[in-house]
Design an enzyme around this catalytic site. Structure first.
Site, PDB file in Angstrom:
ATOM      1  N   ARG A   1      -6.938 -32.107 -51.794  1.00 50.21           N
ATOM      2  CA  ARG A   1      -6.105 -30.926 -51.559  1.00 50.21           C
ATOM      3  C   ARG A   1      -5.514 -30.454 -52.912  1.00 50.21           C
ATOM      4  O   ARG A   1      -5.095 -31.146 -53.866  1.00 50.21           O
ATOM      5  CB  ARG A   1      -4.815 -31.317 -50.826  1.00 50.21           C
ATOM      6  CG  ARG A   1      -4.063 -30.276 -50.364  1.00 50.21           C
ATOM      7  CD  ARG A   1      -2.722 -30.767 -49.527  1.00 50.21           C
ATOM      8  NE  ARG A   1      -2.281 -29.413 -48.812  1.00 50.21           N
ATOM      9  CZ  ARG A   1      -1.540 -28.612 -49.922  1.00 50.21           C
ATOM     10  NH1 ARG A   1      -1.124 -28.761 -50.862  1.00 50.21           N
ATOM     11  NH2 ARG A   1      -0.933 -27.251 -49.023  1.00 50.21           N
TER      12      ARG A   1
ATOM     13  N   GLU B   1      -3.039  -3.344 -33.089  1.00 54.34           N
ATOM     14  CA  GLU B   1      -4.088  -4.027 -32.090  1.00 54.34           C
ATOM     15  C   GLU B   1      -3.197  -5.169 -31.598  1.00 54.34           C
ATOM     16  O   GLU B   1      -1.925  -5.296 -31.834  1.00 54.34           O
ATOM     17  CB  GLU B   1      -5.219  -4.505 -33.232  1.00 54.34           C
ATOM     18  CG  GLU B   1      -4.859  -5.572 -34.111  1.00 54.34           C
ATOM     19  CD  GLU B   1      -6.045  -6.230 -34.642  1.00 54.34           C
ATOM     20  OE1 GLU B   1      -7.087  -6.111 -34.160  1.00 54.34           O
ATOM     21  OE2 GLU B   1      -6.061  -6.674 -35.958  1.00 54.34           O
TER      22      GLU B   1
ATOM     23  N   LYS C   1     -11.779 -12.560 -39.875  1.00 50.09           N
ATOM     24  CA  LYS C   1     -11.592 -13.194 -38.719  1.00 50.09           C
ATOM     25  C   LYS C   1     -11.354 -14.489 -39.065  1.00 50.09           C
ATOM     26  O   LYS C   1     -11.919 -15.533 -38.855  1.00 50.09           O
ATOM     27  CB  LYS C   1     -12.647 -12.972 -37.551  1.00 50.09           C
ATOM     28  CG  LYS C   1     -12.014 -13.447 -36.109  1.00 50.09           C
ATOM     29  CD  LYS C   1     -13.400 -13.174 -35.428  1.00 50.09           C
ATOM     30  CE  LYS C   1     -12.959 -13.747 -33.810  1.00 50.09           C
ATOM     31  NZ  LYS C   1     -11.618 -13.249 -33.177  1.00 50.09           N
TER      32      LYS C   1
ATOM     33  N   TYR D   1     -13.907 -17.663 -37.816  1.00 48.60           N
ATOM     34  CA  TYR D   1     -14.173 -18.272 -36.550  1.00 48.60           C
ATOM     35  C   TYR D   1     -14.869 -16.889 -35.891  1.00 48.60           C
ATOM     36  O   TYR D   1     -14.584 -15.739 -36.303  1.00 48.60           O
ATOM     37  CB  TYR D   1     -12.965 -18.763 -35.760  1.00 48.60           C
ATOM     38  CG  TYR D   1     -11.987 -17.895 -35.110  1.00 48.60           C
ATOM     39  CD1 TYR D   1     -11.119 -17.032 -36.192  1.00 48.60           C
ATOM     40  CD2 TYR D   1     -12.064 -17.442 -33.897  1.00 48.60           C
ATOM     41  CE1 TYR D   1     -10.148 -16.234 -35.692  1.00 48.60           C
ATOM     42  CE2 TYR D   1     -11.061 -16.768 -33.413  1.00 48.60           C
ATOM     43  CZ  TYR D   1     -10.075 -16.168 -34.200  1.00 48.60           C
ATOM     44  OH  TYR D   1      -9.283 -15.037 -33.719  1.00 48.60           O
TER      45      TYR D   1
END
Ligand code: PLP
Length: 286
Positions: free
Chosen positions: A100, A181, A148, A33
């Site tokens: 799946r 972070e 990310k 994302y």
């Protein structure tokens, strides 16, 4: 006004926006994302966000759902259709829908979802004027935090730990006591000598787009900065601390694990960087 989302080629009412139950984003968090700030009808640092999106997709071997130029058009269109002048645009790309099975599907097409919403800019500025509190939590994430991905459950638990403690953000800390972070931000301090310090993007952090732009702000302003690790104790004893992220910009930190940082008020360096940030950020008109 009703919100509009983009889902795989269609602009649909937000309430009806949906992906399949066997979308791999839902089944495996097999996706990535980006979040881009919208400010005064401009997308902020979009090139940096799209570069990082391409990196994340490449590292996970997920095909880019659409080319970069049409993707920019979609981002702008979602912002425009939602009439966002200050807020954010969110995009998520997954490996697509397939029966799946953990291994990559042979013929799935990447799913692309884009949403946008307004954020209260005055509330963000008011929060920055007060500063925020941090709690520290042990690092529990996987080893590829430079990507990310939407696999954010460790970040979710960390942010909730902050919320439960009445704090705004959680900082992940490694075994040696070094700050890594935040749950959704990069972490910074300003030493008593006035040097701005943040951890290097050596694979142990997400290389923030805001972080990169801030380096430009500091270079232009002749502000000394260093990329190195710092401990929780050093942060607590620093002159200032702050967090960065696309929608937070620069957010002063005034308390870490209950200990007051500096004067207990937002520092001049952090506030100055926050003020100057958008003069340096790349802006693309919506
Ligand atoms: C773990 C993490 N670190 C840092 C950041 C800051 O990155 P950026 O400045 O690109 O928003 C984020 C943003 O979501 C994040 O999730």
């Amino acid at each position: 006004m009703s919100r509009i989302a983009y889902v795989d080629g269609r602009y649909v009412p937000h309430a009806e926006a949906a992906v399949h139950v066997e979308d791999r984003g839902f089944q495996f968090a097999d996706g990535v994302y980006e979040v881009c700030e919208v400010r005064e009808r401009c997308l902020i640092d979009m090139p940096g966000h799209l570069d990082r999106l391409a990196y994340s997709l490449r590292e996970l071997r997920i095909a880019m759902p659409v080319d970069r130029q049409p993707l920019e058009t979609i981002l702008r269109e979602v912002v425009r259709r939602n009439r966002v002048s200050d807020g954010m645009v969110y995009l998520q790309a997954t490996r697509g829908t397939a029966r799946r099975d953990h291994a990559f599907p042979r013929d799935a097409r990447s799913t692309l979802v884009v949403t946008a919403r307004a954020l209260d800019r005055a509330a963000g500025d008011a929060r920055a004027a007060e500063g925020v509190s941090i709690v520290t939590v042990p690092e529990q994430r996987w080893a590829r935090v430079d990507i990310k991905t939407t696999a954010l459950v460790s970040n979710v638990l960390a942010r909730q730990a902050a919320r439960d403690a009445g704090a705004f953000e959680a900082w992940f800390v490694d075994d040696s006591g070094s700050v890594i972070e935040g749950a959704a931000t990069n972490a910074w301090i300003v030493t008593k000598a006035g040097v701005v310090v943040t951890r290097p993007a050596d694979g142990s952090i997400l290389s923030g787009v805001t972080r990169a732009t801030l380096f430009g702000v500091m270079r232009a302003g002749g502000l000394a900065f260093e990329e190195r690790a710092f401990t929780v104790t050093e942060a607590q004893e620093a002159a200032e601390a702050f967090c960065t992220g696309a929608t937070l910009i620069v957010m002063p930190v005034v308390r870490i694990d209950g200990r007051i940082v500096g004067t207990g008020l937002p520092g001049e360096t952090a506030l100055g960087l926050r003020r100057k940030f958008h003069d340096f950020a790349h802006k693309t008109k919506v």
